[in-house]
Write a protein that holds these residues in place. Sequence first.
Motif, PDB file in Angstrom:
ATOM      1  N   LYS A 140     -38.152  39.004 -25.642  1.00  0.00           N
ATOM      2  CA  LYS A 140     -38.778  39.254 -24.677  1.00  0.00           C
ATOM      3  C   LYS A 140     -38.197  39.229 -23.290  1.00  0.00           C
ATOM      4  N   ILE A 141     -37.592  37.931 -22.924  1.00  0.00           N
ATOM      5  CA  ILE A 141     -37.065  37.654 -21.941  1.00  0.00           C
ATOM      6  C   ILE A 141     -35.546  38.692 -21.662  1.00  0.00           C
ATOM      7  N   ASP A 142     -35.049  38.894 -22.723  1.00  0.00           N
ATOM      8  CA  ASP A 142     -33.855  39.709 -22.736  1.00  0.00           C
ATOM      9  C   ASP A 142     -34.322  40.998 -22.298  1.00  0.00           C
ATOM     10  N   ASP A 143     -35.443  41.537 -23.135  1.00  0.00           N
ATOM     11  CA  ASP A 143     -36.152  43.155 -22.696  1.00  0.00           C
ATOM     12  C   ASP A 143     -36.503  43.209 -21.115  1.00  0.00           C
ATOM     13  N   ILE A 144     -37.083  41.968 -20.478  1.00  0.00           N
ATOM     14  CA  ILE A 144     -37.496  42.065 -19.207  1.00  0.00           C
ATOM     15  C   ILE A 144     -36.163  42.266 -18.444  1.00  0.00           C
ATOM     16  N   THR A 145     -35.210  41.466 -18.462  1.00  0.00           N
ATOM     17  CA  THR A 145     -34.054  41.249 -17.611  1.00  0.00           C
ATOM     18  C   THR A 145     -32.955  42.156 -17.919  1.00  0.00           C
ATOM     19  N   THR A 146     -33.161  43.165 -18.905  1.00  0.00           N
ATOM     20  CA  THR A 146     -31.955  44.137 -19.246  1.00  0.00           C
ATOM     21  C   THR A 146     -31.096  44.648 -18.238  1.00  0.00           C
ATOM     22  N   PHE A 147     -31.710  44.917 -17.111  1.00  0.00           N
ATOM     23  CA  PHE A 147     -30.851  45.590 -15.824  1.00  0.00           C
ATOM     24  C   PHE A 147     -30.874  44.489 -14.901  1.00  0.00           C
ATOM     25  N   ASP A 148     -31.100  43.120 -14.988  1.00  0.00           N
ATOM     26  CA  ASP A 148     -30.945  42.076 -13.970  1.00  0.00           C
ATOM     27  C   ASP A 148     -29.725  41.506 -14.104  1.00  0.00           C
ATOM     28  N   TYR A 149     -28.970  41.376 -13.030  1.00  0.00           N
ATOM     29  CA  TYR A 149     -27.811  40.560 -12.845  1.00  0.00           C
ATOM     30  C   TYR A 149     -27.645  39.462 -12.217  1.00  0.00           C
ATOM     31  N   PHE A 150     -27.617  39.667 -10.815  1.00  0.00           N
ATOM     32  CA  PHE A 150     -27.709  38.822  -9.752  1.00  0.00           C
ATOM     33  C   PHE A 150     -28.834  38.949  -8.938  1.00  0.00           C
ATOM     34  N   ASP A 151     -29.961  38.542  -9.451  1.00  0.00           N
ATOM     35  CA  ASP A 151     -31.207  38.734  -8.768  1.00  0.00           C
ATOM     36  C   ASP A 151     -32.407  37.558  -9.166  1.00  0.00           C
ATOM     37  N   ILE A 152     -33.492  37.445  -8.695  1.00  0.00           N
ATOM     38  CA  ILE A 152     -34.177  36.212  -9.068  1.00  0.00           C
ATOM     39  C   ILE A 152     -34.753  36.401 -10.358  1.00  0.00           C
ATOM     40  N   ASP A 153     -34.925  37.483 -10.757  1.00  0.00           N
ATOM     41  CA  ASP A 153     -35.437  37.548 -12.398  1.00  0.00           C
ATOM     42  C   ASP A 153     -34.403  37.335 -13.316  1.00  0.00           C
ATOM     43  N   ALA A 154     -33.177  37.590 -12.959  1.00  0.00           N
ATOM     44  CA  ALA A 154     -32.154  36.980 -13.841  1.00  0.00           C
ATOM     45  C   ALA A 154     -32.297  35.572 -13.816  1.00  0.00           C
ATOM     46  N   ILE A 155     -32.335  34.996 -12.767  1.00  0.00           N
ATOM     47  CA  ILE A 155     -32.469  33.455 -12.819  1.00  0.00           C
ATOM     48  C   ILE A 155     -33.774  32.955 -13.471  1.00  0.00           C
ATOM     49  N   LEU A 179     -29.013  26.697 -29.364  1.00  0.00           N
ATOM     50  CA  LEU A 179     -29.504  27.700 -28.418  1.00  0.00           C
ATOM     51  C   LEU A 179     -28.671  27.459 -27.045  1.00  0.00           C
ATOM     52  N   PHE A 180     -28.368  26.458 -26.682  1.00  0.00           N
ATOM     53  CA  PHE A 180     -27.639  25.989 -25.544  1.00  0.00           C
ATOM     54  C   PHE A 180     -26.247  26.784 -25.572  1.00  0.00           C
ATOM     55  N   ARG A 181     -25.675  26.640 -26.522  1.00  0.00           N
ATOM     56  CA  ARG A 181     -24.583  27.370 -26.914  1.00  0.00           C
ATOM     57  C   ARG A 181     -24.837  28.753 -26.599  1.00  0.00           C
ATOM     58  N   GLN A 182     -25.593  29.366 -27.307  1.00  0.00           N
ATOM     59  CA  GLN A 182     -26.060  30.869 -27.233  1.00  0.00           C
ATOM     60  C   GLN A 182     -26.238  30.999 -25.709  1.00  0.00           C
ATOM     61  N   LEU A 183     -27.104  30.302 -25.116  1.00  0.00           N
ATOM     62  CA  LEU A 183     -27.194  30.528 -23.505  1.00  0.00           C
ATOM     63  C   LEU A 183     -25.896  30.458 -22.676  1.00  0.00           C
ATOM     64  N   THR A 184     -25.284  29.538 -23.103  1.00  0.00           N
ATOM     65  CA  THR A 184     -24.018  29.593 -22.339  1.00  0.00           C
ATOM     66  C   THR A 184     -23.169  30.960 -22.427  1.00  0.00           C
ATOM     67  N   GLN A 185     -22.883  31.291 -23.722  1.00  0.00           N
ATOM     68  CA  GLN A 185     -22.130  32.463 -24.191  1.00  0.00           C
ATOM     69  C   GLN A 185     -22.841  33.709 -23.364  1.00  0.00           C
ATOM     70  N   GLU A 186     -24.269  33.849 -23.340  1.00  0.00           N
ATOM     71  CA  GLU A 186     -24.822  34.804 -22.634  1.00  0.00           C
ATOM     72  C   GLU A 186     -24.635  34.901 -21.168  1.00  0.00           C
ATOM     73  N   VAL A 187     -24.664  33.757 -20.572  1.00  0.00           N
ATOM     74  CA  VAL A 187     -24.357  33.909 -19.107  1.00  0.00           C
ATOM     75  C   VAL A 187     -23.033  34.071 -18.804  1.00  0.00           C
ATOM     76  N   GLN A 188     -22.027  33.639 -19.692  1.00  0.00           N
ATOM     77  CA  GLN A 188     -20.780  33.710 -19.375  1.00  0.00           C
ATOM     78  C   GLN A 188     -20.243  35.186 -19.641  1.00  0.00           C
ATOM     79  N   SER A 189     -20.886  35.940 -20.493  1.00  0.00           N
ATOM     80  CA  SER A 189     -20.656  37.453 -21.033  1.00  0.00           C
ATOM     81  C   SER A 189     -21.112  38.267 -19.664  1.00  0.00           C
ATOM     82  N   THR A 190     -22.497  37.818 -19.444  1.00  0.00           N
ATOM     83  CA  THR A 190     -23.265  38.522 -18.276  1.00  0.00           C
ATOM     84  C   THR A 190     -22.079  38.578 -17.054  1.00  0.00           C
TER      85      THR A 190
END
Length: 199
Positions: A140-155, A179-190
């Motif tokens: 759901k978080i992915d769904d909400i922030t699909t088009f959010d990159y550098f804004d408060i919703d992404a954070i 999950l920590f590794r997954q989150l790291t990869q998501e942030v880096q790829s974004t």
Amino acid sequence: MDNYEYIIASLPDFTADKGPSAETPEEITEFVRSQLEEKDLVLEETLENGWKDENLNKEFYEQVLSCKNRFLREYFGFDLAVRNAKVRHLNKALGRPEGTDIFMEQEDPDTELESTLDKIYEDNDILAKERAIDRLFWEKIDDITTFDYFDIDAILGFLAKLHITSRWMALDESNGRALFRQLTQEVQSTFKGVNYKEN
């Protein structure tokens, strides 16, 4: 001046694999908080308050579901649906009247979500149940922030995922670190996937 780009750009360094000295989710959250302006700190505090059971009541949901921030509205709308589904399941299992202890009825309930949650709540494996629910929140978080990159919703989305990660580090360290590794990869790829140039 908003510094979302700097915060997002800094996150991979905080979540990189640094062995035993790697920063904890709590330390990363404090870093993010230290970089937010007052108006965004209010939003972050609302998010944090929504993770504390003692704050969850009809008044909280009425306030957050009518706030201007899209992430908070959609995230806690989903949270309310999950909690209501759990109460309905318990009511049915315990033979209590329908509607007992429901937090707040939603105008347009998601019947597909309710069906999914019904199946999850029938699982007697507590950890499996928690994993399944957190997976729904992550999606759901992915769904909400699909088009959010550098804004408060992404954070806010990042912090919500970090909260899930923190829970799993306490419940099941191996799952938490995964999950920590997954989150790291998501942030880096974004960050790498967006054409960001420093001024």
